[in-house]
Design a protein around this motif. Structure first.
Motif, PDB file in Angstrom:
ATOM      1  N   GLU A 283       0.840  -1.207   0.000  1.00 24.05           N
ATOM      2  CA  GLU A 283       0.000   0.000   0.000  1.00 24.05           C
ATOM      3  C   GLU A 283       0.875   1.258   0.000  1.00 24.05           C
ATOM      4  O   GLU A 283       0.533   2.261  -0.617  1.00 24.05           O
ATOM      5  N   ARG A 284       2.003   1.177   0.685  1.00 25.85           N
ATOM      6  CA  ARG A 284       2.904   2.327   0.746  1.00 25.85           C
ATOM      7  C   ARG A 284       3.477   2.642  -0.642  1.00 25.85           C
ATOM      8  O   ARG A 284       3.501   3.798  -1.072  1.00 25.85           O
TER       9      ARG A 284
ATOM     10  N   GLN B  51      -0.866  13.181   2.260  1.00 27.90           N
ATOM     11  CA  GLN B  51      -1.260  12.688   3.592  1.00 27.90           C
ATOM     12  C   GLN B  51      -1.151  11.166   3.671  1.00 27.90           C
ATOM     13  O   GLN B  51      -0.646  10.620   4.645  1.00 27.90           O
TER      14      GLN B  51
ATOM     15  N   LEU C  53       2.437   9.915   4.005  1.00 26.31           N
ATOM     16  CA  LEU C  53       2.952  10.097   5.374  1.00 26.31           C
ATOM     17  C   LEU C  53       2.351   9.056   6.307  1.00 26.31           C
ATOM     18  O   LEU C  53       3.051   8.448   7.125  1.00 26.31           O
ATOM     19  N   GLU C  54       1.044   8.843   6.183  1.00 31.01           N
ATOM     20  CA  GLU C  54       0.382   7.869   7.064  1.00 31.01           C
ATOM     21  C   GLU C  54       0.897   6.455   6.839  1.00 31.01           C
ATOM     22  O   GLU C  54       0.930   5.644   7.757  1.00 31.01           O
ATOM     23  N   LYS C  55       1.304   6.171   5.601  1.00 30.75           N
ATOM     24  CA  LYS C  55       1.811   4.822   5.284  1.00 30.75           C
ATOM     25  C   LYS C  55       3.288   4.668   5.625  1.00 30.75           C
ATOM     26  O   LYS C  55       3.885   3.632   5.338  1.00 30.75           O
ATOM     27  N   GLY C  56       3.891   5.730   6.163  1.00 29.89           N
ATOM     28  CA  GLY C  56       5.268   5.610   6.640  1.00 29.89           C
ATOM     29  C   GLY C  56       6.324   6.097   5.673  1.00 29.89           C
ATOM     30  O   GLY C  56       7.513   5.865   5.885  1.00 29.89           O
ATOM     31  N   SER C  57       5.920   6.771   4.593  1.00 33.82           N
ATOM     32  CA  SER C  57       6.925   7.332   3.681  1.00 33.82           C
ATOM     33  C   SER C  57       7.440   8.651   4.238  1.00 33.82           C
ATOM     34  O   SER C  57       6.751   9.320   4.999  1.00 33.82           O
ATOM     35  N   ASN C  58       8.644   9.004   3.808  1.00 34.96           N
ATOM     36  CA  ASN C  58       9.180  10.284   4.275  1.00 34.96           C
ATOM     37  C   ASN C  58       9.288  11.255   3.102  1.00 34.96           C
ATOM     38  O   ASN C  58       9.109  10.876   1.938  1.00 34.96           O
TER      39      ASN C  58
ATOM     40  N   ALA D 181      11.758  12.657   1.703  1.00 35.98           N
ATOM     41  CA  ALA D 181      12.789  12.380   0.694  1.00 35.98           C
ATOM     42  C   ALA D 181      12.255  11.384  -0.341  1.00 35.98           C
ATOM     43  O   ALA D 181      12.447  11.570  -1.552  1.00 35.98           O
ATOM     44  N   GLU D 182      11.567  10.343   0.126  1.00 32.85           N
ATOM     45  CA  GLU D 182      11.001   9.359  -0.810  1.00 32.85           C
ATOM     46  C   GLU D 182       9.929  10.007  -1.681  1.00 32.85           C
ATOM     47  O   GLU D 182       9.846   9.749  -2.887  1.00 32.85           O
TER      48      GLU D 182
END
Lengths: 318, 110
Positions: B42-43, B67, B70-75, B77-78
């Motif tokens: 999903e990310r 949003q 970010l919620e899925k854990g990406s930062n 930079a990615e």
């Protein structure tokens, strides 16, 4: 400190009532101890506004009272938190006194405070008593982690995790548990903890050879420094709405306050660490540990406020 | 300030189904199936969506998938790299059509 902001969402207590729900205690099986607000970091999401300038720490007398409490009652889990608990001068007495009666003793650490001078004894004690280490590790990205916790913390945290692994923490079969906690670096709610855990596990291992047992991902609670940032950045209203819209009545069953008693640095009792941040006492009462004759009885109402939306959003906060 | 784009419209996306509920249902069922965990996480799918949102220049999608990423854990930079991928393809797509220009120009000129 209570909010002076206009009410943006339905009050949490009202939302419970309108759904025919209530938040009441079960048997108290978890003892949470906040040993003080002194911390080597000043994280932007800290609901307690802990930091290097804070003077509030648990005294030796209160430490003795807490140890006595842990002997009088049978807790399954004892959770030691702060601030940076490592910075309380009585931490060895506390952890030593709490251990050995079958409770699972947990020490919450920001990792960097574990590396300070004179901390060898603390690590030795943790190893000896098999204290579970619950470490804040917000992100796999240095910039993102340091925007929350401060410059230089990322590589220091990596070093400490490697050191803990070297001592057996986080290694399968060692009996030494190392769990990570990832709080979002901003006004968003994490989702799908298991996918996040898989990714942390893969990247920490591949990049730095680090192992851990479990990762927990919690929404930031809109209190203290985080609330101030939400307001200043214009995110407060949308964040509260997001929390309120994500409210999951099923999460109420498992919220930690139902089975937890939280002791503040000064010995006053609370339903949770977040109520402690706003001085909202146990069941709405101001009770000191020295006055506690029996644990709160099951069925007793838990004191709530709007920050409780954070614990009931999505899959909850256990 | 009036604008053709209203941020408050984003949460009302589902209302688009009011005049054609069956078609909307087919679309949203498909949409949700596309973004469910599959061979890609999903990310990863959210990062692709963020890049495509920039390629199609949809402010609603940019807002939503920033949003979600970010919620899925990406930062950041990615997410920035994902946008560069979209930019490279957009730029490359224009540039590669330059060969058409060259072919036509070749035919029409000495």
């Amino acid at each position: 400190m209570t909010s002076k902001l206009p009410q943006m969402v339905e009050p949490f207590s009202q939302s419970l009532k309108s759904r025919g729900l209530s938040l009441t205690r079960l048997k108290s099986t978890v003892l949470q101890i906040n040993v003080g607000l002194l911390c080597n970091l000043a994280c932007r999401h800290c609901h307690l506004e802990a930091g290097p300038a804070r003077q509030e720490i648990m005294s030796a007398d209160t430490v003795s009272q807490v140890v006595e409490l842990s002997k009088r009652f049978s807790f399954g889990v004892i959770d030691v938190t702060g601030g940076a608990p490592e910075m309380n001068p009585h931490i060895l007495d506390l952890l030593g006194g709490l251990s050995g009666r079958g409770a699972r003793v947990m020490l919450r650490s920001n990792l960097t405070a574990m590396d300070g001078p004179g901390r060898e004894q603390l690590i030795d004690l943790c190893l000896d008593k098999k204290v579970v280490i619950v470490a804040s590790f917000p992100a796999l990205n240095e910039t993102q982690a340091e925007s929350q916790r401060g410059k230089g913390i990322f590589l220091k945290s990596i070093e400490v995790l490697q050191r803990l692994n070297g001592l057996g923490y986080g290694k399968t079969g060692s009996g030494l548990e190392l769990n990570l906690v990832s709080n979002p670096a901003g006004a968003f709610i994490p989702n799908n903890q298991s996918q996040l855990e898989d990714r942390f596990r893969q990247i920490l291992m591949n990049k730095w050879g680090i192992e851990f047992n479990q990762l927990f991902s919690f929404a930031n609670v809109p209190l203290g420094r985080f609330k101030k940032w939400l307001v200043a950045s214009g995110n407060y209203v949308s964040y509260m709405e997001k929390l309120a819209h994500s409210q999951n009545p099923c999460a109420l069953d498992g919220v930690m306050c139902r089975s937890l008693i939280s002791v503040g640095w000064d010995g006053y009792l609370y339903d949770c660490d977040f109520n402690q941040a706003i001085g909202l006492g146990l069941g709405g009462q101001q009770i000191h540990i020295s006055e506690l004759e029996e644990l709160p009885v099951p069925g007793l109402e838990i004191a709530v406020s709007d920050h409780c939306y954070a614990c009931t959003a999505g899959s909850g906060f256990t | 300030m009036e604008s053709y784009y209203q941020p408050e419209d984003l949460p009302k996306f589902a209302e688009i189904g009011q005049e054609a509920p069956e078609l909307a249902k087919k679309f949203f069922d498909y949409y949700n199936a596309v973004f469910a965990e599959g061979e890609l996480s999903e990310r990863e799918k959210s990062l692709i969506a963020l890049a495509v949102a920039h390629a199609v220049q949809c402010p609603y999608c940019i807002d939503a998938y920033t949003q979600t990423c970010l919620e899925k854990g990406s930062n950041k930079a990615e997410m920035t790299e994902a946008i560069h991928v979209a930019t490279a393809i957009r730029g490359g797509a224009s540039l590669v059509h330059g060969l058409q220009m060259r072919n036509t120009a070749q035919k029409l000129s000495f």
